[in-house]
Enzyme design. Sequence first.
Site, mmCIF file in Angstrom:
data_model
loop_
_atom_site.group_PDB
_atom_site.id
_atom_site.type_symbol
_atom_site.label_atom_id
_atom_site.label_comp_id
_atom_site.label_asym_id
_atom_site.label_seq_id
_atom_site.Cartn_x
_atom_site.Cartn_y
_atom_site.Cartn_z
ATOM 1 N N LYS A 23 48.888 37.465 54.345
ATOM 2 C CA LYS A 23 48.492 36.818 55.607
ATOM 3 C C LYS A 23 48.538 35.298 55.464
ATOM 4 C CE LYS A 23 44.112 35.528 57.609
ATOM 5 N NZ LYS A 23 43.819 34.430 56.687
ATOM 6 N N ASN A 24 48.241 34.801 54.270
ATOM 7 C CA ASN A 24 48.196 33.347 54.115
ATOM 8 C C ASN A 24 49.539 32.740 53.703
ATOM 9 O OD1 ASN A 24 45.624 33.482 55.010
ATOM 10 N ND2 ASN A 24 44.643 33.176 53.021
ATOM 11 N N ARG A 97 44.537 29.521 63.138
ATOM 12 C CA ARG A 97 44.601 28.124 62.692
ATOM 13 C C ARG A 97 46.048 27.688 62.432
ATOM 14 N NH1 ARG A 97 40.329 25.655 61.665
ATOM 15 N NH2 ARG A 97 41.245 24.240 60.149
ATOM 16 N N CYS A 121 38.395 31.814 61.368
ATOM 17 C CA CYS A 121 37.097 32.417 61.068
ATOM 18 C C CYS A 121 36.011 31.368 61.054
ATOM 19 C CB CYS A 121 37.160 33.111 59.712
ATOM 20 S SG CYS A 121 38.067 34.653 59.788
ATOM 21 N N ASP A 311 38.092 33.758 49.256
ATOM 22 C CA ASP A 311 38.323 34.971 50.057
ATOM 23 C C ASP A 311 37.975 36.263 49.306
ATOM 24 O OD1 ASP A 311 39.321 33.436 52.210
ATOM 25 O OD2 ASP A 311 41.206 33.232 51.159
ATOM 26 N N VAL A 333 34.012 26.223 48.345
ATOM 27 C CA VAL A 333 35.169 25.904 49.201
ATOM 28 C C VAL A 333 34.761 25.735 50.664
ATOM 29 C CG1 VAL A 333 37.478 26.636 49.933
ATOM 30 C CG2 VAL A 333 36.708 27.088 47.596
HETATM 31 N N1 EPU Z 1 39.194 20.663 54.903
HETATM 32 C C1 EPU Z 1 38.799 19.440 55.440
HETATM 33 N N2 EPU Z 1 39.680 18.779 56.251
HETATM 34 C C2 EPU Z 1 40.922 19.292 56.545
HETATM 35 C C3 EPU Z 1 41.320 20.516 55.983
HETATM 36 C C4 EPU Z 1 40.420 21.183 55.166
HETATM 37 O O1 EPU Z 1 37.679 18.976 55.197
HETATM 38 O O2 EPU Z 1 41.671 18.629 57.296
HETATM 39 C C5 EPU Z 1 38.236 21.407 54.056
HETATM 40 C C6 EPU Z 1 37.795 22.708 54.720
HETATM 41 O O3 EPU Z 1 36.767 22.498 55.655
HETATM 42 C C7 EPU Z 1 37.376 23.542 53.537
HETATM 43 C C8 EPU Z 1 38.336 23.082 52.430
HETATM 44 O O4 EPU Z 1 38.874 21.821 52.857
HETATM 45 O O5 EPU Z 1 36.048 23.227 53.183
HETATM 46 C C9 EPU Z 1 39.465 24.007 52.135
HETATM 47 O O6 EPU Z 1 40.159 24.320 53.333
HETATM 48 P P1 EPU Z 1 41.723 24.658 53.339
HETATM 49 O O7 EPU Z 1 42.422 23.637 54.150
HETATM 50 O O8 EPU Z 1 42.164 24.884 51.933
HETATM 51 O O9 EPU Z 1 41.735 26.035 54.099
HETATM 52 P P2 EPU Z 1 42.750 26.528 55.208
HETATM 53 O O10 EPU Z 1 44.125 26.097 54.906
HETATM 54 O O11 EPU Z 1 42.183 26.259 56.566
HETATM 55 C C10 EPU Z 1 43.465 28.719 53.987
HETATM 56 C C11 EPU Z 1 43.378 30.178 54.291
HETATM 57 C C12 EPU Z 1 41.938 30.638 54.151
HETATM 58 C C13 EPU Z 1 41.490 30.361 52.715
HETATM 59 C C14 EPU Z 1 41.651 28.876 52.398
HETATM 60 C C15 EPU Z 1 41.295 28.536 50.964
HETATM 61 C C16 EPU Z 1 45.128 30.447 55.892
HETATM 62 C C17 EPU Z 1 45.545 30.730 57.295
HETATM 63 N N3 EPU Z 1 43.830 30.404 55.649
HETATM 64 O O12 EPU Z 1 42.650 28.085 54.968
HETATM 65 O O13 EPU Z 1 41.956 32.033 54.356
HETATM 66 O O14 EPU Z 1 40.140 30.730 52.573
HETATM 67 O O15 EPU Z 1 43.009 28.470 52.660
HETATM 68 O O16 EPU Z 1 42.118 29.206 50.089
HETATM 69 O O17 EPU Z 1 45.960 30.309 55.002
HETATM 70 C C18 EPU Z 1 41.024 34.106 54.894
HETATM 71 O O18 EPU Z 1 42.122 34.582 54.534
HETATM 72 O O19 EPU Z 1 40.032 34.804 55.189
HETATM 73 C C19 EPU Z 1 40.909 32.661 54.987
HETATM 74 C C20 EPU Z 1 39.869 32.064 55.567
#
Ligand code: EPU
Length: 449
Positions: A23-24, A97, A121, A311, A333
């Site tokens: 999914k990611n 997202r 989420c 996750d 995280v």
């Molecule tokens: N963050 C910021 N500013 C930003 C971007 C992120 O402060 O502009 C912070 C977030 O708030 C968080 C941390 O950085 O505290 C990490 O966020 P990240 O950007 O790595 O997460 P994401 O890309 O939004 C993806 C996965 C998530 C997974 C995380 C960490 C997707 C669609 N989602 O999210 O997956 O938990 O990386 O590995 O790829 C899930 O599968 O259930 C899920 C939530």
Amino acid sequence: MGNVLTIRGGVPLNGKVSVRGAKNLVPKAMVASLLGNTPSVLRNVPEIKDVEVVTSLLRLHGVEVTKDPVTGDLTMDPSAAKMAQSKDIDAHAGDSRIPILFCGPLMHSIGEAFIPDLGGCKIGDRPIDYHLQVLRNFGAVVDKRPGGISISAPKGLHGAKLSLPYPSVGATEQVLLTAIRAEGITELSGAAVEPEIMDLIAVLQKMGAIITVQTDRVIRIEGVRELTGYNHKAISDRNETASWASAALVTQGDIYVEGARQLDLTAFLNTYRKVGGAFDVDDDGIRFYHPGGPLKPLVLETDVHPGFMTDWQQPLVVALTQASGVSIVHETVYENRFGFTEALIRMGANIQVHRECLGSVPCRFGQRNFLHSAVISGPTQLRGADIDIPDLRGGFSHLIAALAAEGTSRVTGIELINRGYERFQDKLEGLGADFDITEEAPVFAAGLL
Ligand code: EPU
């Protein structure tokens, strides 16, 4: 109005499940197809909500997306890419997202993008400040409008020297998808290096990109003028694998996960073994099982790759309610990823959540108002309860708690699980779970009848 899952717990889950593309990764590889000048083919695509959302968004932007009726492979032809109406984008983005990752590819293919306010989420604030900052550094003009952001690059996009304050997965992907066709060289330090990111890099390299992953989280991208389509088999979903692995432990069962890849799960497998779970790896997948005897408590911190992924945390916490002794889990995280424990406590689990960093490393959330450490005392007998699913991973955890519990649980909000778990109801049935699904009765406000 949604469906209600009625689960009669106490049945060990035994059998085999197949796990397909991550999914990611899959939705991001789909977005990448916009960057090519010929069609792309993505294989191993799971039937999940996030794929449907990105399919709709690509179609709105003029990309022809076709699905092979037998294999489910997706062919994406971007040759007629065009600007979409912001109200249509908003209507199709759902609570995903992924739309934020359309910025770079859309600016390269049609010169501008509109990105609606994002969902995803509810596990923390989930800001997009890193994304917007890197886009500005590439030369984009970012304009906050009601309902979303409008973004354009009147002078084109150019490579930049960038540094992320935290190794964000999404922001790293933003940089990759924007830098590969930007003019000149981009150097990103503080990058995330999750296996899904490495697989996205493999996709981009097939398209003609020049990307070097250096030590210490540095990624260097040499911009190229043109990219072609790709043909790629998506990496398998290690988060789904870890979820089924925890399900085997919690229900004292035995689940073979076809498609699971050991190399992407090293940190998880170490923890699984420490807690008392057993696994056997073969060329096609991994068998996870409860070998009998008590489970062991542990102290655990979530982290970016190569650490223990956030996750994997929620399903494992359910297993820790069955371990003999006190476990501590420090979530570093996301600031708000323990909301799901409220339902577990109602089911009989003994869990306290704390604001302090209960781990060896103080994290970004310490001394602030975030309940981001959990203390779990076990073993406790879980009892059936009424549960409304809060988010994807928390929801799956509730399902496996209900499957292990004594008595009957009534679970609503199960549509959220479809965001990331392909055909989970069929899989549960195949594993011998005792449940049925009915349509939720409508609730009428008093006086309106
Ligand atoms: N963050 C910021 N500013 C930003 C971007 C992120 O402060 O502009 C912070 C977030 O708030 C968080 C941390 O950085 O505290 C990490 O966020 P990240 O950007 O790595 O997460 P994401 O890309 O939004 C993806 C996965 C998530 C997974 C995380 C960490 C997707 C669609 N989602 O999210 O997956 O938990 O990386 O590995 O790829 C899930 O599968 O259930 C899920 C939530």
